[in-house]
Enzyme design. Sequence first.
Site, PDB file in Angstrom:
ATOM      1  CD  GLU A   1      55.342 -82.153  67.735  1.00  0.00           C
ATOM      2  OE1 GLU A   1      55.065 -81.805  66.582  1.00  0.00           O
ATOM      3  OE2 GLU A   1      54.819 -83.143  68.280  1.00  0.00           O
TER       4      GLU A   1
ATOM      5  CD  GLU B   1      57.786 -83.419  63.770  1.00  0.00           C
ATOM      6  OE1 GLU B   1      56.564 -83.626  63.578  1.00  0.00           O
ATOM      7  OE2 GLU B   1      58.400 -83.828  64.770  1.00  0.00           O
TER       8      GLU B   1
END
Length: 791
Positions: free
Chosen positions: A193, A271
Site C-alpha cells: 500500500e 485485500e
Amino acid sequence: MKRLILVCLLACAQIVFAQNAIKKSGNPSATAKTKGTFVLGKKEFLLNGKPFLIRAGEIHFPRIPREYWDHRIKLCKAMGMNTICIYLFWNFHEQKPDQFDFTGQKDVATFVKLVQANGMYCIVRPGPYACAEWDMGGLPWWLLKKADVKVRTNEDSYFMDRSAKYLKEVGKQLAPLQIQNGGNIIMVQVENEYAGFGNSSEYMEATRKNLKAAGFDKVQLMRCDWPSSFDSYTTDPEVAITLNFMAGSDVDKQFKRFQEKHSEAPLMCGEYWTGWFDNWGNPHETRSVKSFIGSLKDMMDRKISFSLYMAHGGTTFGQWGGANSPPYSAMVTSYDYNAPIGEQGNTTEKFFAVRDLLKKYLNPGEKLGDIPAPIPVITIPKITFEEAAPLFDNLPQGKESVNIKPMEMFDQGWGRINYRTNLTASSTPRKLNITEVHDWAQVFVDGKLIGKLDRRRADSTIEIPATKAGAVLDILVEATGRVNFGEAVIDRKGITEKVEILDRNTVQELKNWTVYNFPVDYQFQAKAKFVKQKVNGPAWYRAKFNLNKTGDTYIDLSTWGKGMIWVNGYNIGRFWKIGPQQTFLMPGVWLKKGVNEIIILDLEGPREAAVQGLKDPILDKINPDASLLSRKVGQNLILANEKPVFEGSFDAADSWKTVSFASASKGRYFCFEALSSQENDNYTSIAEMQLLGKDGKPISTQKWKVIYADSEEVTAANNSAEKVFDNQESTIWHTQYIGNQSNTKHPHQLVIDLGKDEEITGFRCLPRSDKSKNGMVKDYKVYLKSAVFNF
C-alpha cells in the site's frame, strides 16, 4: 527447551501427515518438488498455462500459536480457499540488528510448507513494510536509534541497506519454495500500500530489485493499493497490480479506473476487508454478513480473484499491536477483525456464508475441504491474587542522562520507561509541560500520583503542587503501540523531546534525569520481589492456579486497569479497562495440567485483583471516555456572523471531489458545514478530507484535532468525527443514528484545529465508497479563520 522440541516435533508430524494424505488423494499440484508456473495472462492469471482464479484467505502465522497453524489452514480450505496469503514482519524476525530468527513460532518456511501439504498455494508479502496493525507496520524499532532516519524511501541508504539485508534473509527461507522450484508460492508482493505513504517510483523499483536479488527472481511479483491512488506511482510492467477495498463495496466502481488504464490485466482484490480492527476506547468494529457476501459474490460472478483480509485474524500477542495516527489511537490485543474464522479458530456465520457461496463456483472435480474439529474451550474458576510487587519498590538499575531522550535511545524497544529528576522549591503550584508523551503517562511527585496524560487527547500539560527543594518527580510512560500507517510511522516512544516547568512568566527545561527501563520480556517481570500485600499504584501481581485439563480460554480482565499479562512465561498482550476488549485469548497449548502461573502488571491498580477463564470472549464492552467526544454537553457552534471562504455543491459520484478557492485563505480553524445530502436524508457522512496548501498539495494532518462536531456516531458504530482525516478510506464520519433517523437535522458542522495558521488554496473530499448513499454531502459551506469559532 523440552517444550520447544515437542512443539517442533508436533509441527513436523502435522506436515508429514498432511503430505501423505494429499499424496493418497491424488492431488499432484500439492506435492512438493513438482515444478510449475504462475504468470499474468490476458485478463486472467495462468497457473501451469491454465486460467486460475485466486481464492485466497489471509492469516498471519505470528498471530496464531504454532501448534494451531494446521488447524487454521484447514479451516481456510474448508471455507473454499485455494490459496493462503501471509505477511512477514521484519521486526518479528530481526529484533536486534543482524540477529535473524526464523525458528519456532517464527519458522515461516515450515508454515508455507504446511500450506502446500494441505494442497494450497501461497502469496507472500515480506515488506519491508507491512502495516497490518502491527507495531511500526513491521519495521524494526532499532531503526529509530538513527536520529535522522527516513523509511520507505531510497533517500536513506541506511534504511535501504538494512531492508535489502532483511529481504535476503527472507529469500534464504522462502525462495526455494517458489512454484518454479517445486514449491507453492505463486506471488510475492513488493512493499505494501505504498500510495498511502509516498509516490516514489524509484523507491518501488529499488525494492523490486532487492526482492529479485534476494532470490525471488522467478515468481510473479505483485503490489496492492487503493482504487483511488493505485496510479500515483509506477512499477515495472512485470508487477501485477491489485486493489484493496472494503466489504460492501461497489465492485464495478472500484475497478473502473483501473480497467481504463490496464484493460488487459487480470483483476484482483488484494485485500477484501471482511471486517475491521479495534482501537482502545472505540466501539467494537463489525461488518454485516449481507454486505460482505454481496460484494464477494459480485467478484465471483465477474471472475475477479480476491484475498480475504482477514480470513482469520487471530491475536496480536505481546507488544506487537500498532496504532493509527492522526489522531493517535492504539490497537487492542485481539485481532478478531470480525473475520469469518473467529479469534479462537471458531467458525462463524460469515464462515458458513463464504463456504455456501464458494461451493457454487468450484471447478469441475474440486471440492471443499472438511471442517476440522473445533479446539476445546474451557472455563477456569476465579483466581485471586494475593502476591504483589510495587513498581517503585522494584526499580531496575537506573541510567543517567542530562537530557530527556525517547526509550529507543536507551536501547529499549517496548514496554514502560520511568523518567526521574528533582524539582526546585516553589510555594505555589506550577505547570509541567511535556513535549511529547508517547503514549500514556502518569506523573508522580514524591510518590504521589498527580495526574495522567493521554496522547489520544494530545495532552501535554499538567499542574503540579507546591514543592520543597529536592522533591522527586517521576514520569512513568507506557508505549501502547507504534504508528503502523502513514507519515507518522517514525514514532519514538517515551518522552520524545523535553520537559519544562512553567512558573508564571518563566520557562525552565528540566535536566539531569535518571531513567528506568521496564521491558516486556517475561524474565524481567519474574525478577520482581512478590510478597503478600495490598498495594496502591503501579504494581505486578502474581498468582498460581491448577488445571486438571487444558483448553483455550478467555481470561477476564474487566476488573483491572491498564497494563500487560503473562501466563506461563507467554506475553498475552496489553489490556485497558476502557475496552472494547475485556477478555484475552489464552491458547490451551500454552497452559499445562497442574500448576500454572499468571503475572499481571497493572499501572492503575485493579478494582478487584482476580481473574477467571471464560468460554466466550467479551470484545464489545466499552467504557466511554467523554473527554474524547467532539462536542461538549450543551455546546453549539455559532456561525451567524461568519463569512464562508467557499460554498458550493458536490455531484453524486462517490469519487474524490477537488475544490479550488478563488484566492488563498489563511487560518488555523477549518469548519466544514454540510447543508444537505444527495439522498435528502438527515445525515452527513465523509470518508476523507484533505486541505490543499499553497503548492496545491495536501498539508500534513499530524497536528489536526477535531474540536467540534455537532453529531457523530460512536455507539452503534465507530463513525467518530476524526475519521475524516485518519487516512483510511473505508472509515467514515457519520452523524448519529436513532432508529432510521438522525437525532439532528441539517446543517451539520465539523471544526478542525489545524495546529497552526495554514495558507489554504482549496480542499479535497472523499465520500463513502460502499453501496450505501446515506449522508453523502450535496450542498456545503467552508469557513477558515485564525481565531477560534464562537460556541
